[in-house]
Write a protein that holds these residues in place. Structure first.
Motif, short mmCIF file in Angstrom:
data_model
loop_
_atom_site.label_atom_id
_atom_site.label_comp_id
_atom_site.label_asym_id
_atom_site.label_seq_id
_atom_site.Cartn_x
_atom_site.Cartn_y
_atom_site.Cartn_z
N GLN A 175 0.93 -1.16 -0.05
CA GLN A 175 0.09 -0.15 -0.34
C GLN A 175 0.81 1.08 -0.02
O GLN A 175 0.44 2.42 -0.30
N SER A 176 2.25 1.08 0.34
CA SER A 176 3.04 2.18 0.26
C SER A 176 3.73 2.44 -0.82
O SER A 176 4.62 3.37 -0.92
N VAL A 177 3.64 1.67 -1.90
CA VAL A 177 4.28 1.96 -3.12
C VAL A 177 3.92 2.97 -3.94
O VAL A 177 2.51 3.12 -4.05
N GLY A 178 4.56 3.96 -4.51
CA GLY A 178 4.15 5.03 -5.13
C GLY A 178 3.48 4.65 -6.31
O GLY A 178 3.78 3.66 -7.05
N ALA A 179 2.29 5.21 -6.76
CA ALA A 179 1.34 4.95 -7.90
C ALA A 179 2.23 5.06 -9.05
O ALA A 179 2.13 4.10 -10.09
N ASP A 180 3.15 6.14 -9.20
CA ASP A 180 3.77 6.33 -10.45
C ASP A 180 5.03 5.00 -10.56
O ASP A 180 4.95 4.34 -11.70
N ARG A 181 5.33 4.42 -9.59
CA ARG A 181 6.29 3.55 -9.71
C ARG A 181 5.44 2.04 -10.14
O ARG A 181 6.38 1.31 -11.05
N VAL A 182 4.26 1.87 -9.83
CA VAL A 182 3.64 0.50 -10.19
C VAL A 182 3.06 0.90 -11.75
O VAL A 182 3.28 -0.07 -12.37
N VAL A 183 2.59 2.15 -12.00
CA VAL A 183 2.36 2.30 -13.54
C VAL A 183 3.47 2.25 -14.13
O VAL A 183 3.42 1.68 -15.39
N ASN A 184 4.59 2.51 -13.93
CA ASN A 184 5.75 2.30 -14.74
C ASN A 184 6.28 0.98 -14.91
O ASN A 184 6.55 0.56 -16.07
N ALA A 185 6.14 0.10 -13.93
CA ALA A 185 6.19 -1.31 -14.04
C ALA A 185 5.04 -2.10 -14.82
O ALA A 185 5.82 -2.84 -15.70
N ILE A 186 4.02 -1.69 -15.11
CA ILE A 186 3.07 -2.16 -15.86
C ILE A 186 3.61 -1.86 -17.32
O ILE A 186 3.55 -2.75 -18.22
N ALA A 187 3.88 -0.49 -17.47
CA ALA A 187 4.41 -0.06 -19.03
C ALA A 187 5.55 -0.80 -19.50
O ALA A 187 5.65 -1.27 -20.45
N ALA A 188 6.53 -0.64 -18.49
CA ALA A 188 7.93 -1.43 -18.65
C ALA A 188 7.61 -2.88 -19.16
O ALA A 188 8.31 -3.51 -20.11
N HIS A 189 6.92 -3.92 -18.45
CA HIS A 189 6.77 -5.22 -18.73
C HIS A 189 6.10 -5.39 -20.12
O HIS A 189 6.34 -6.29 -20.52
N SER A 190 5.31 -4.36 -20.74
CA SER A 190 4.82 -4.41 -21.84
C SER A 190 5.83 -4.16 -23.20
O SER A 190 5.45 -4.20 -24.38
#
Length: 265
Positions: free
Chosen positions: A111-126
């Motif tokens: 719950q403490s992970v920054g939203a931008d970091r998770v969004v980046n992870a999603i885009a990077a994996h693609s």
């Protein structure tokens, strides 16, 4: 069209996106940046955006969806009001409801992970297969590990380059403000105060990035591709072989992907 909003600690980026068909072929049409101020009202955002949309040949009615990722909780309310009052839509918030992450957050406090970091992870994996390291140059410089299955595994938070330089200048009365740029000479022996500062800030940051990336690679134990995003990615890419992919709009691309997935939920 989709209005994707990435609200960071220093700036908020608004991007007008053609999401394509079922999330395929999303195109960023234009983007604007404004200094983050949690006190800024929905009305102020609307006046500013209305003018910028008109300059690009668009209008408020061209926006039929809004998605927001923010690491500034106090800014979220006014951005949601902007969507409902001026674009007549309920904003999606990355990580919530239909705009849930859709990936595993394999950390102690997800719950403490920054939203931008998770969004980046999603885009990077693609963008690339296998294990990935995402380096994002923002207020902080973050290093995020994404495994071959697309799970977010954690990473590193380091002071951003602008933040480091500001701290240096503020704490040392005789040091001048300098621009963030590569030193003109390849020598690391500065002959003036400004040269010494530029060498320390720039090459010191390159050494920090390369050193941390090497430690992360060693710990992961498998081949790793490194994706860089953020305003300084292009500058550093000219002076290091560290990065495999430069993706300045990685966060916006990730938001477009989350939006497309929300349509199927």
């Amino acid at each position: 069209m989709l209005l994707a909003i990435d609200a960071g600690n220093t700036n908020i980026v608004f991007a007008l996106v053609d999401p394509g068909v079922d999330g395929q072929g999303a195109t960023i049409l234009t983007r604007w940046r404004i200094a983050t101020d949690a006190r800024r009202t929905a009305d102020e955002y609307a006046v500013w955006l209305h003018q910028l949309l008109m300059l690009e040949g668009y209008g408020m009615t061209d926006v039929d969806a809004v998605i927001i990722a923010t690491v500034v909780p106090r800014a979220l309310h006014n951005l949601k009001v902007l969507a409902s009052k001026y674009f007549k839509v309920d904003a999606l918030v990355a990580g919530e409801g239909k705009a849930g992450w859709g990936i595993a957050l394999d950390v102690v406090e997800p719950q403490s992970v920054g939203a931008d970091r998770v969004v980046n992870a999603i885009a990077a994996h693609s963008k690339a297969e296998g294990d990935l390291l995402v380096v994002d140059f923002g207020t902080a410089t973050t290093f995020d590990v994404v495994d071959y299955a697309g799970a977010y595994k954690g990473g590193i938070i380091a002071p951003g380059l602008n933040l480091s330089l500001e701290a240096l200048v503020s704490a040392a009365a005789k040091l001048p403000r300098i621009a963030i740029e590569a030193p003109e000479s390849t020598s690391v022996i500065g002959r003036t105060t400004e040269e010494q500062m530029r060498i320390g800030v720039f090459w010191g940051y390159v050494a920090m990035m390369e050193g941390l990336a090497q430690k992360l690679r060693s710990q992961i134990g498998r081949p790793v591709k490194i994706i860089a995003t953020g305003g300084l990615a292009v500058l550093f890419d000219e002076h290091t072989d560290l990065f495999d992919i430069i993706a300045p709009d990685l966060t916006i691309e990730g938001l477009a992907m989350i939006y497309a997935r929300s349509l199927r939920n």
